[in-house]
Design a protein around this motif. Structure first.
Motif, PDB file in Angstrom:
ATOM      1  N   LEU A 114      72.993 -15.540  16.808  1.00 24.08           N
ATOM      2  CA  LEU A 114      71.955 -15.246  17.670  1.00 24.08           C
ATOM      3  C   LEU A 114      71.404 -16.744  17.829  1.00 24.08           C
ATOM      4  O   LEU A 114      71.062 -17.679  17.476  1.00 24.08           O
ATOM      5  CB  LEU A 114      70.891 -14.619  16.577  1.00 24.08           C
ATOM      6  N   ASP A 115      71.349 -16.840  19.259  1.00 26.38           N
ATOM      7  CA  ASP A 115      70.706 -18.194  19.973  1.00 26.38           C
ATOM      8  C   ASP A 115      69.406 -17.817  20.699  1.00 26.38           C
ATOM      9  O   ASP A 115      69.613 -17.373  21.681  1.00 26.38           O
ATOM     10  CB  ASP A 115      71.930 -18.706  21.094  1.00 26.38           C
ATOM     11  N   LEU A 116      68.427 -18.274  19.843  1.00 28.52           N
ATOM     12  CA  LEU A 116      67.145 -18.156  20.347  1.00 28.52           C
ATOM     13  C   LEU A 116      66.500 -19.529  21.143  1.00 28.52           C
ATOM     14  O   LEU A 116      67.000 -20.661  20.689  1.00 28.52           O
ATOM     15  CB  LEU A 116      66.029 -17.856  19.399  1.00 28.52           C
ATOM     16  N   THR A 119      61.534 -23.723  20.634  1.00 28.69           N
ATOM     17  CA  THR A 119      60.170 -24.062  21.236  1.00 28.69           C
ATOM     18  C   THR A 119      59.577 -25.125  20.246  1.00 28.69           C
ATOM     19  O   THR A 119      59.832 -25.416  19.175  1.00 28.69           O
ATOM     20  CB  THR A 119      59.256 -22.798  20.737  1.00 28.69           C
TER      21      THR A 119
END
Length: 247
Positions: A114-116, A119
């Protein structure tokens, strides 16, 4: 079907030849994955909207790909999802899980990650570097805030009047001005230009190091040494194309 191809939902996983540990794992997780498939890709909508709006991008290094769900170009007003499409889109978590299941069952797929979006959150970096216990900042509690120290930062430059550094007297471009609250010297090489464009990388890095509001009000974007001062060495024109949203 995907259900038969996926090890956990496959009927083969319950046969006696399957290791007991795997059988136990399959039994505990099978209902979850089975429901996801039934409400996702094996439902009547086939997750059509998700597949029609996703994009696949090759990873420059390695043999993998990035699968981007509902990319920006498909979230504009002209491409807004209708209410009836939500169920078959990536807004339906069962469609996303179904996609992961389908990929994991493919013999050519070795790994799924998973590549979020990244931020910036300097407040988090403070406790991580000081104690690795959420919210605990023992260095600050002991008075170690960077006060009396000058940190040299070499990067694309610095917006000296950004709210976490300014106001700054322009004299720092020619001389050391120790009376300034944050930026006491700004030098640049032949590759630099004495400025950092909006959302520049150098401004971001300097903020991580020692950013602090002029009002002295604690802010989530304060740097790890908020009371330290900055000596900037500008080695890139503009923002060096390292554009990151700041604070």
């Amino acid at each position: 079907t995907i259900s038969d191809s996926f090890s956990i939902t496959s009927s083969l996983s319950t046969q006696h030849k399957t290791p007991r540990r795997m059988q136990a794992l399959s039994s505990s997780r099978m209902p979850f994955f089975s429901r996801a498939l039934e409400s996702g890709i094996e439902a009547s909508h086939f997750c059509d909207t998700m597949f029609n709006t996703l994009s696949i991008r090759a990873i420059l290094e390695g043999n993998g790909v990035d699968i981007v769900l509902n990319p920006i170009e498909h979230t504009t007003k002209s491409h807004a999802l209708q209410d009836g499409d939500i169920e078959s889109s990536a807004s339906n978590i069962n469609c996303v899980i179904s996609l992961v299941i389908g990929l994991s069952a493919h013999p050519s797929v070795a790994n799924i990650e998973l590549d979020l979006p990244v931020t910036p959150d300097d407040y988090e970096s403070q406790w991580i570097t000081q104690s690795n216990i959420q919210g605990r900042r023992p260095f600050f509690q002991s008075g170690l805030t960077g006060k009396g120290q000058i940190v040299s930062v070499t990067d694309s430059g610095l917006d000296i009047n950004h709210k976490f550094f300014g106001p700054t007297n322009g004299g720092v471009h020619q001389n050391w001005v120790m009376s300034e609250r944050k930026v006491v010297r700004y030098k640049y090489s032949a590759f630099g230009d004495n400025v950092d464009t909006f959302q520049g990388h150098g401004t971001r890095v300097a903020g991580i190091v020692a950013g602090k509001l002029a009002s002295n009000v604690e802010d989530k974007a304060d740097g790890v040494a908020p009371d330290a001062k900055i000596h900037m060495w500008d080695i890139q024109k503009g923002n060096g194309k390292y554009e990151i949203k700041t604070f």
